[in-house]
Structures are given as C-alpha cells and as structure tokens.
Design an enzyme around this catalytic site. Structure first.
Site, PDB file in Angstrom:
ATOM      1  N   SER A  48      -9.935  -0.755   6.761  1.00 22.76           N
ATOM      2  CA  SER A  48      -9.336  -0.619   5.430  1.00 22.76           C
ATOM      3  C   SER A  48      -8.628  -1.836   4.858  1.00 22.76           C
ATOM      4  CB  SER A  48      -8.376   0.563   5.404  1.00 22.76           C
ATOM      5  OG  SER A  48      -9.125   1.737   5.315  1.00 22.76           O
ATOM      6  N   SER A  60      -9.796   1.537   2.647  1.00 24.92           N
ATOM      7  CA  SER A  60      -8.966   2.339   1.774  1.00 24.92           C
ATOM      8  C   SER A  60      -7.874   1.545   1.061  1.00 24.92           C
ATOM      9  CB  SER A  60      -8.328   3.468   2.581  1.00 24.92           C
ATOM     10  OG  SER A  60      -7.436   2.929   3.542  1.00 24.92           O
ATOM     11  N   LYS A 102       0.847  -1.203   0.000  1.00 23.41           N
ATOM     12  CA  LYS A 102       0.000   0.000   0.000  1.00 23.41           C
ATOM     13  C   LYS A 102       0.879   1.248   0.000  1.00 23.41           C
ATOM     14  CE  LYS A 102      -3.984   1.926   2.539  1.00 23.41           C
ATOM     15  NZ  LYS A 102      -4.903   1.719   3.678  1.00 23.41           N
TER      16      LYS A 102
HETATM   17  N1  GLN Z   1     -13.382   3.988   6.138  1.00 23.09           N
HETATM   18  C1  GLN Z   1     -12.718   4.332   7.347  1.00 23.09           C
HETATM   19  C2  GLN Z   1     -12.276   5.786   7.300  1.00 23.09           C
HETATM   20  O1  GLN Z   1     -12.487   6.381   6.317  1.00 23.09           O
HETATM   21  C3  GLN Z   1     -11.560   3.437   7.582  1.00 23.09           C
HETATM   22  C4  GLN Z   1     -10.342   3.784   6.831  1.00 23.09           C
HETATM   23  C5  GLN Z   1      -9.147   2.990   7.206  1.00 23.09           C
HETATM   24  O2  GLN Z   1      -9.233   1.932   7.846  1.00 23.09           O
HETATM   25  N2  GLN Z   1      -7.968   3.512   6.877  1.00 23.09           N
HETATM   26  O3  GLN Z   1     -11.745   6.310   8.213  1.00 23.09           O
END
Ligand code: GLN
EC number: 6.3.5.7
Length: 475
Positions: free
Chosen positions: A168, A144, A69
C-alpha cells in the site's frame, strides 16, 4: 505544471519567508484541488506553523508540512480509515510516528484518503469517494495509500506517510510517479496505527526524492516499548545518500516477470537494470519458487487478522452508532451499515479461515507457506545485495475498471505481497513512463538493510531523469 518541492527547498523557503507562509501556500493549493486526496485538513496547521516561527524550532523538520494517511491516529484530528464506521472519531492520543514528527517540527497538513481500512489497491473503496491520479484523472492513484501518494505527486504536500500491509505504500508510489518505502517489519512503531493485518504492516514514507525518504526515516524509525514488535536498533538512514553502486550485486527474480506483466513495464525495468550495470553493478537471475503461493497465503493471513482486528468496531466506543433496542441489535446494525462491501467480504472470509475445522486447512497452511516464501528471500539475499523487479505489473488502471472483480484487484499485488510475508524492506521509485503514466522499479533488501536499498535508489535517481517529470494540472 505543479511544483515539486523537496524538504531542503522547503527549508530554504522557510528561511526566506516563514513556516506560516509555506503552510498557507500548501493549504491554498489543497483548497483548489480536484483529486480528492485529503479527507480532512487540520484547522490548527497555520497555528502550528506560527508556533514553529515564533519558537525558533530547530528540529530536522522545522516547519515542513506533511500529509498523513487517515489510519494513523492524530490527537484532535479525525481519523476515519476512510470508513463510515469511524465517522466522527477523534483519537485521544497521537501515534508514535506523529509524536516523533511533531517533536521534529513537522506541520501536519491533514489526513489523506485511502481504501477503507487499507483494504485495496486503488483507493476506490473509500467512504469519501475515490482519489484521482494526478497524471490522468480517469485513472486510479493505486492503493491503499492512494491519497498520500497523489497529494505528493500533485504538489499538495511535499512528503507524506502511508502504511504498507501488502504493497500500500509502493503501489501508489509507482502509480503516481513518486518514491515510497516499506521499511523492515519492526523498524517503525505501529503504536497508533489502526490495524488491518498487524503481522504484515509497517508505516512508510512517500516523497518526490530518495533523500527526503531517508530524512523522514531518521525521524520516525526507532524503538518504542508500546509496540511489542518494535526493534531496538540504531541507524542513520541519511548516511546512505551516496551515488555509488560499484560492486553491488543485484538479483532479478524470474517469477516477478510472470503472467500478466505489461511488456512495456517489463522493458523499462530491464532498462533500469541495464543502467545499474553501466553504473558498475552486476546482476544475475535468481529463483524464488514459492512466489506463486504468496498471494493466496497473504490474502488468507491478512483477512484472518482483519476479522479479529475489526471486531472492536461495534458502535460501543468509536465513531458511528446505529439505533437498536439492545446492544446486539445496535452492534450488528452498526457493523452492517458502517462497513463497506470489501471490508465485509474480508471479515467474512477471514472468520471462515479461522473457524474450527478450517483453521488448519487455511490459516495454519498459509503460515507454513509464509515461512517458505521468507526462506526464498533468505536464500536469494544470501547471494546478492538487493533484488529488483517491477513494483506493479501494469501502469495505473482506469477508475472502475476492476472494482467489480475483487480477484483481479488482488492479482495486481503479485509482486508486492511476498515482501510483507518476509518482512524485508522494499522501495518503489520512478523508472520511466508507459503511455504517459509512471512506472515503478522495486528494490528489495535484507532485513534492516534499508541503507543498501536507499543507496541503490539514490544512485539511480542521481543518474537518470525519470523523477524530474511532473504531472500536468488535473482538469
Ligand atoms: N492490496 C493489498 C490488500 O488489499 C494491500 C493493502 C495494503 O498494503 N494495506 O490487502
């Protein structure tokens, strides 16, 4: 159909051919891709693979290609967090997990697309454009870590790393039909992970099967004095690869089947729990009454931490810099032009929640709610070994469907964020399909009891066929 090749088959292929040939074939597949899963491929990947061949590397991942990532720092390879503000930034050091992977012989293929600064659930907020779901190019891959899940599902990398602040790793794993683990907070060093909300996030592996998740954990988990939240605790994750759930006690939180859950998703999860019963486990309903406050608490904490963590991006040290006659003009223009809409929204809301007069009302109150949510887990997990429920309330939604309505995107995280507030481990693995789209089963465990979670996941995989279905080629 694309081929899914796990770590053991890769090792066999390397023995028959070479690490260089295996890496070359992945780079060729990536070159033909139309899912936009990678932001960058590593121009030295082939050279690194050749080094493995000539050096006779005997590490546990010798020659195994991996995708990373783009919020995990890699020396000499740009790390952008999918943001314009980090365009051109090349870290001068490796993250702890990258050091571990290189030492184990893994070959980094490149850096994967994500929501900007890991803020999102769909990988649509990337400065580099959305990633497409390999099962249906009109749908999001989740987020994400959408790139990391999509490239594994599409056969463009056998395994990958993502990060999970509020879902994410698990959300894109569910939406792309692969396996993804959010380890216990403190298990894996965050040194070199560019922070979004540091009290919540962990790096986590994604793969096509549970055994590969355990193999990666054996390499990347462990103590690192450079992360003050890193825990010194030995564990061999691959020891958990046993097909045995006899006597396992499962708790099913009723709150995880609340409003907004798709009926077909709900049915598949109950079918999975029924399967566990056939395999010798038992289940009972449990109540986690503070679940309904978890989303609000999570978003206030995450945005507050983000507003502080992202203060360092001002054009002085890293990446993009706008013109300005003096530092103040330069910094404010850099931030105005460098951050996307969603990131700015979160910095503003987080700054508000932390400001004098509102700190107690929002931030402190959220921390108190966080404790109540954690206590729900402590109570439930004192009675059962694991908790099970749907990872996501629906299958992958369409690209563009929720992008203008941030609140509906936040609501999709209802079953993943409580786990990060509590810091417990949780895995998502395929448990069936709704209208051709994969659905994820979430298995949550006690702090540092990844091995029970992994054993439960492995047993399900050994006794079901869901993980054997592959996405077709994306047109
Ligand atoms: N969807 C969640 C957020 O926007 C989780 C994102 C993540 O785990 N980085 O914060």
């Amino acid at each position: 159909m694309t081929a899914w090749t796990g770590i053991s088959e890769i090792k066999q292929k390397i023995a028959e051919t070479s690490a260089e040939e295996v890496t070359a074939s992945y780079l060729e597949t990536i070159g033909k891709s139309c899912i936009n899963g990678f932001i960058t491929t590593w121009d030295k990947a082939l050279e690194a693979a050749r080094g493995i061949d000539t050096g006779g590397h005997e590490g546990p991942l010798a020659g195994v290609p991996i995708a990373i990532k783009d919020n995990i720092s890699t020396t000499g390879l740009s790390t952008t967090c999918s943001s314009k503000i980090l365009q051109g930034y090349v870290p001068p050091y490796d993250a702890h997990v990258i050091e571990k992977l290189r030492a184990a012989g893994a070959v980094i293929l490149g850096k994967t697309n994500m929501d900007e600064f890991a803020m999102g659930t769909s990988t649509e907020s990337s400065y580099y454009g959305a990633t497409l779901n390999p099962w249906d190019a009109a749908r999001v891959p989740g987020g994400s870590s959408g790139g990391s899940a999509a490239v594994v599902a599409a056969g463009e990398a056998p395994v990958s790393l993502g990060s999970d602040t509020g879902g994410s790793v698990r959300c894109p794993a569910a939406f792309c039909g692969v396996v993804g683990l959010k380890p216990t907070y403190g298990c894996i060093s965050r040194f070199g992970l560019i922070s979004y909300a540091n009290s919540l996030e962990q790096i986590g592996p994604l793969a096509t099967n549970v055994a590969d998740i355990a193999t990666l954990m054996d390499v990347i988990a462990g103590y690192d004095p450079r992360d003050s939240t890193s825990i010194n605790r030995e564990n061999t994750y691959s020891n958990a690869m046993k097909d045995d759930v006899k006597g396992l006690k499962i708790g099913v939180p009723e709150e995880y089947f609340g409003e907004g859950i798709d009926e077909d998703v709900e049915k598949l999860v109950w079918d999975a729990i029924g399967k566990y019963e056939d395999m010798g486990a038992s289940w009972k309903k449990v109540s986690m009454p503070h679940t309904k406050y978890a989303l609000a608490s999570y978003y206030i904490i995450a945005m507050s931490e983000a507003s502080s963590n992202l203060a360092r991006f001002d054009g002085t040290r890293y990446g993009f810099r706008a013109d300005g006659d003096n530092w103040h003009v330069m910094a404010s223009k850099t931030r105005a032009q460098g951050f996307g809409e969603e990131v700015k929204r979160r910095i503003l809301l987080g700054t508000y929640a932390l400001s004098a007069g509102y700190h107690d009302k929002y931030y402190l109150k959220s921390l108190k709610v966080r404790t109540l949510v954690k206590q729900d887990f402590d109570r439930a997990l004192a009675e059962v070994d694991v908790l099970m429920g749907p990872t996501m309330p629906t299958p992958a939604f369409r690209i563009g469907e929720k992008i203008d309505d941030p609140l509906s995107l936040y609501l999709a995280d209802v079953n993943t964020v409580p786990i990060n507030l509590a810091g417990v481990p949780s895995i998502s693995l395929p448990c069936g399909f709704v209208e051709g789209m994969p659905v994820g089963l979430q298995i949550i465990g006690k702090h540092f009891d990844e091995n029970t979670v992994l054993r439960a996941a492995y047993s399900f995989e050994q006794n079901t066929e869901h993980h054997t279905r592959r996405p077709g080629e994306v047109a």
